[in-house]
Scaffold this active site. Structure first.
Site, short mmCIF file in Angstrom:
data_model
loop_
_atom_site.label_atom_id
_atom_site.label_comp_id
_atom_site.label_asym_id
_atom_site.label_seq_id
_atom_site.Cartn_x
_atom_site.Cartn_y
_atom_site.Cartn_z
N LYS A 1 0.83 -1.21 0.00
CA LYS A 1 0.00 0.00 0.00
C LYS A 1 0.87 1.26 0.00
CE LYS A 1 -2.02 -1.20 3.92
NZ LYS A 1 -1.32 -2.47 4.24
N ARG B 1 12.03 -5.50 4.88
CA ARG B 1 11.76 -4.08 4.59
C ARG B 1 12.65 -3.14 5.39
NH1 ARG B 1 5.81 -1.88 5.37
NH2 ARG B 1 6.02 -2.92 7.37
N ARG C 1 11.21 -1.20 11.09
CA ARG C 1 10.12 -0.89 12.01
C ARG C 1 10.06 -1.85 13.19
NH1 ARG C 1 4.94 0.12 8.24
NH2 ARG C 1 4.02 -1.20 9.85
P1 AP5 Z 1 4.86 -1.62 1.81
O1 AP5 Z 1 4.51 -0.79 0.63
O2 AP5 Z 1 5.63 -0.99 2.92
O3 AP5 Z 1 3.54 -2.39 2.35
P2 AP5 Z 1 2.30 -1.83 3.15
O4 AP5 Z 1 1.07 -2.50 2.61
O5 AP5 Z 1 2.29 -0.34 3.20
O6 AP5 Z 1 2.62 -2.49 4.56
P3 AP5 Z 1 2.58 -1.91 6.03
O7 AP5 Z 1 3.33 -2.90 6.89
O8 AP5 Z 1 3.03 -0.48 6.11
O9 AP5 Z 1 1.06 -2.01 6.32
P4 AP5 Z 1 0.41 -2.09 7.66
O10 AP5 Z 1 -1.01 -1.96 7.24
O11 AP5 Z 1 0.71 -3.27 8.52
O12 AP5 Z 1 1.09 -0.90 8.49
P5 AP5 Z 1 0.61 0.56 8.86
O13 AP5 Z 1 1.80 1.42 8.86
O14 AP5 Z 1 -0.58 0.97 8.08
O15 AP5 Z 1 5.66 -2.92 1.27
C1 AP5 Z 1 6.19 -3.88 2.17
C2 AP5 Z 1 7.56 -4.36 1.65
O16 AP5 Z 1 7.37 -5.07 0.43
C3 AP5 Z 1 8.54 -3.21 1.31
O17 AP5 Z 1 9.84 -3.62 1.63
C4 AP5 Z 1 8.38 -3.02 -0.22
O18 AP5 Z 1 9.58 -2.54 -0.82
C5 AP5 Z 1 8.06 -4.43 -0.66
N1 AP5 Z 1 7.13 -4.48 -1.80
C6 AP5 Z 1 6.05 -3.67 -2.03
N2 AP5 Z 1 5.42 -4.02 -3.16
C7 AP5 Z 1 6.12 -5.09 -3.68
C8 AP5 Z 1 5.95 -5.91 -4.85
N3 AP5 Z 1 4.94 -5.71 -5.69
N4 AP5 Z 1 6.84 -6.92 -5.06
C9 AP5 Z 1 7.87 -7.15 -4.17
N5 AP5 Z 1 8.09 -6.39 -3.06
C10 AP5 Z 1 7.22 -5.38 -2.81
O19 AP5 Z 1 0.08 0.33 10.37
C11 AP5 Z 1 0.98 0.05 11.42
C12 AP5 Z 1 0.20 -0.03 12.73
O20 AP5 Z 1 -0.41 1.25 13.02
C13 AP5 Z 1 -0.97 -1.03 12.77
O21 AP5 Z 1 -0.54 -2.34 13.07
C14 AP5 Z 1 -1.84 -0.41 13.88
O22 AP5 Z 1 -1.32 -0.67 15.17
C15 AP5 Z 1 -1.72 1.09 13.61
N6 AP5 Z 1 -2.73 1.60 12.66
C16 AP5 Z 1 -2.49 2.17 11.44
N7 AP5 Z 1 -3.64 2.54 10.85
C17 AP5 Z 1 -4.63 2.18 11.71
C18 AP5 Z 1 -6.06 2.28 11.64
N8 AP5 Z 1 -6.67 2.82 10.57
N9 AP5 Z 1 -6.78 1.80 12.68
C19 AP5 Z 1 -6.17 1.27 13.77
N10 AP5 Z 1 -4.84 1.13 13.90
C20 AP5 Z 1 -4.06 1.59 12.87
#
Ligand code: AP5
Length: 215
Positions: free
Chosen positions: A13, A126, A161
């Site tokens: 994402k 990552r 992270r």
């Molecule tokens: P990346 O693009 O970083 O993936 P992502 O989907 O953004 O993954 P996240 O881990 O950031 O998502 P998340 O939803 O767990 O975390 P968030 O920060 O929102 O890609 C991942 C890796 O793969 C990278 O190394 C990239 O280079 C590689 N990659 C990407 N695309 C690729 C491809 N096509 N092929 C190969 N490699 C690829 O949330 C973190 C925490 O915050 C949550 O756990 C929660 O505690 C809190 N939080 C955030 N939002 C909320 C909410 N709305 N409600 C409640 N709690 C929340």
């Protein structure tokens, strides 16, 4: 155009949101990034959410809805990319109401389909540029050998992270399946859902998203 990128942790994402920002002048609203900023700067809210995030659980709806509400008061640019929000049905309802309040609509929800094995491999490989937030991956997008970020050109510190470990990831995936995956049906029923193969190469995924948005 306002869109949601929906998918489990590691679906890509953030990677695709940054590309959409560069290519379309849209604004990425990542609740994960906002919460990590609050955590790093040690605000009262940041201290409250730190342990919850590190464990991989979801923070309260009230906190994240408040964060998004604040951002919608600002510049709308070429539209918003909601990255990691909404993650629960109450958050989805709140987003609909907030957009309506601003006379805006939701144009598409892009579901990024991946499988769990790929997610573990991606997440544990990552790293992120400490200067500009560019996302790297030891397997698919390694840090340049000169140690300088390909996006900002700085010789930055590349960070991992606190929640990118197998134990937190298991909890994050469980939270996704229990609380976030029902949104797939919710947006399908509204006619907003478009699904793309998130396992393809990064540029191919970007192409599928472009087709879903423009086609
Ligand atoms: P990346 O693009 O970083 O993936 P992502 O989907 O953004 O993954 P996240 O881990 O950031 O998502 P998340 O939803 O767990 O975390 P968030 O920060 O929102 O890609 C991942 C890796 O793969 C990278 O190394 C990239 O280079 C590689 N990659 C990407 N695309 C690729 C491809 N096509 N092929 C190969 N490699 C690829 O949330 C973190 C925490 O915050 C949550 O756990 C929660 O505690 C809190 N939080 C955030 N939002 C909320 C909410 N709305 N409600 C409640 N709690 C929340």
């Amino acid at each position: 155009m306002n869109i949601i990128l929906l998918g489990p942790p590691g679906a890509g994402k953030g990677t695709q949101a940054r590309k959409l920002e560069d290519e379309r002048g849209m604004i990425q609203l990542s609740t994960g990034d906002m919460l990590r900023e609050a955590k790093a700067s040690g605000t009262e809210m940041g201290q409250k959410v730190a342990a919850i995030m590190d464990a991989g659980e979801l923070v309260t709806d009230e906190i994240v809805i408040g964060l998004i509400e604040e951002k919608l008061e600002g510049d709308h640019g070429g539209g918003f990319i909601f990255d990691g929000f909404p993650r629960t049905l109450p958050q989805a309802d709140a987003l609909g109401a907030l957009l309506a309040k601003h006379g805006a609509t939701l144009d598409a929800v892009i579901e990024m389909q991946v499988d769990d094995d790929a997610l573990v491999a991606r997440i544990t490989a990552r790293s992120t540029c400490g200067n500009c937030g560019e996302v790297y991956n030891d397997l698919s997008k390694p840090i340049p050998t000169d140690g300088k970020c390909s996006n900002c050109g700085q010789a930055a510190e590349f960070k991992r992270r606190a929640d990118d470990n197998e134990e937190s990831l298991r909890t994050r995936l469980m939270e996704y399946y229990k609380k976030t995956s029902p949104l797939i049906g919710y947006y399908y029923a509204k006619g907003d859902l478009k699904s793309v193969d998130g396992l393809a190469e990064i540029d191919e995924v970007a192409g599928s998203i472009a087709t879903a948005l423009d086609g």
